[in-house]
Write a protein that holds these residues in place. Structure first.
Motif, short mmCIF file in Angstrom:
data_model
loop_
_atom_site.label_atom_id
_atom_site.label_comp_id
_atom_site.label_asym_id
_atom_site.label_seq_id
_atom_site.Cartn_x
_atom_site.Cartn_y
_atom_site.Cartn_z
N ARG A 199 -2.69 -74.74 26.91
CA ARG A 199 -2.77 -75.55 28.13
C ARG A 199 -2.36 -74.71 29.34
O ARG A 199 -3.00 -74.75 30.39
CB ARG A 199 -1.88 -76.77 27.97
CG ARG A 199 -2.07 -77.77 29.07
CD ARG A 199 -1.39 -79.06 28.73
NE ARG A 199 -1.54 -79.93 29.89
CZ ARG A 199 -0.87 -81.01 30.09
NH1 ARG A 199 0.00 -81.41 29.20
NH2 ARG A 199 -1.06 -81.74 31.15
N GLU A 200 -1.30 -73.94 29.19
CA GLU A 200 -0.84 -73.07 30.29
C GLU A 200 -1.88 -72.00 30.59
O GLU A 200 -2.12 -71.68 31.76
CB GLU A 200 0.51 -72.43 29.92
CG GLU A 200 1.04 -71.49 30.97
CD GLU A 200 1.36 -72.15 32.32
OE1 GLU A 200 1.41 -71.42 33.33
OE2 GLU A 200 1.54 -73.38 32.37
N ARG A 235 -4.44 -73.57 32.76
CA ARG A 235 -3.96 -74.32 33.93
C ARG A 235 -4.56 -73.84 35.24
O ARG A 235 -4.87 -74.63 36.12
CB ARG A 235 -2.43 -74.24 33.98
CG ARG A 235 -1.81 -75.08 35.10
CD ARG A 235 -0.29 -75.14 34.99
NE ARG A 235 0.33 -73.84 35.00
CZ ARG A 235 0.71 -73.18 36.09
NH1 ARG A 235 0.52 -73.71 37.28
NH2 ARG A 235 1.27 -72.00 36.01
N GLN A 236 -4.73 -72.55 35.38
CA GLN A 236 -5.25 -72.01 36.63
C GLN A 236 -6.76 -71.77 36.59
O GLN A 236 -7.29 -71.06 37.42
CB GLN A 236 -4.51 -70.72 36.98
CG GLN A 236 -3.05 -70.98 37.24
CD GLN A 236 -2.31 -69.73 37.64
OE1 GLN A 236 -2.90 -68.72 37.96
NE2 GLN A 236 -1.00 -69.80 37.63
N GLY A 237 -7.41 -72.37 35.61
CA GLY A 237 -8.86 -72.23 35.54
C GLY A 237 -9.30 -71.43 34.33
O GLY A 237 -8.50 -71.06 33.47
N THR A 238 -10.57 -71.15 34.30
CA THR A 238 -11.16 -70.51 33.12
C THR A 238 -11.44 -69.02 33.31
O THR A 238 -11.93 -68.38 32.39
CB THR A 238 -12.47 -71.22 32.75
OG1 THR A 238 -13.37 -71.14 33.87
CG2 THR A 238 -12.23 -72.66 32.36
N LYS A 239 -11.14 -68.46 34.46
CA LYS A 239 -11.45 -67.05 34.72
C LYS A 239 -10.81 -66.12 33.66
O LYS A 239 -11.47 -65.23 33.15
CB LYS A 239 -10.99 -66.66 36.12
CG LYS A 239 -11.41 -65.27 36.51
CD LYS A 239 -11.00 -64.97 37.95
CE LYS A 239 -11.42 -63.57 38.34
NZ LYS A 239 -11.05 -63.25 39.71
#
Length: 105
Positions: A14-15, A18-22
């Motif tokens: 999950r972490e 958290r900031q997207g899939t890049k």
């Protein structure tokens, strides 16, 4: 103990997202890109822990990579897959990484 590890794995995934899939997309690209070095030039001792039922990183591919690494060893788990290897064998893997013999060895 397995429930705690599963919860930890969930939180970790999950972490990571958290900031997207890049980041995960970049990571997946590593499966199809040249590493930029020759495997036979790697001299650092490596240990691979691999579930033989892993479909993300098939055992045949892992065996091929390990065979090209002169200092690598492969420890396999017959009935495990991608994440279950770490979840179900965490203590054994930790022992090996600490320089202790694996269970049964």
């Amino acid at each position: 103990m397995v429930v705690i590890r599963t919860a930890f794995q969930y939180q970790t995934m999950r972490e990571a997202m958290r900031q997207g899939t890049k980041g995960p997309v970049w990571d997946m690209g590593l499966y199809v890109r040249d590493f930029g070095f020759r495997l036979e030039d790697v001299r650092m001792p490596l240990t691979f822990f691999q579930g033989e039922q892993d479909t993300n990183a098939p055992i045949s591919l892992v065996r091929k990579v390990v065979s090209g690494l002169p200092t690598a060893r492969l420890i396999t788990f017959e009935i495990e897959a991608h994440l279950s290897t770490l979840c179900n064998h965490f203590d054994e893997i930790a022992k090996v990484l600490l320089g202790q013999p694996p269970d049964g060895g």
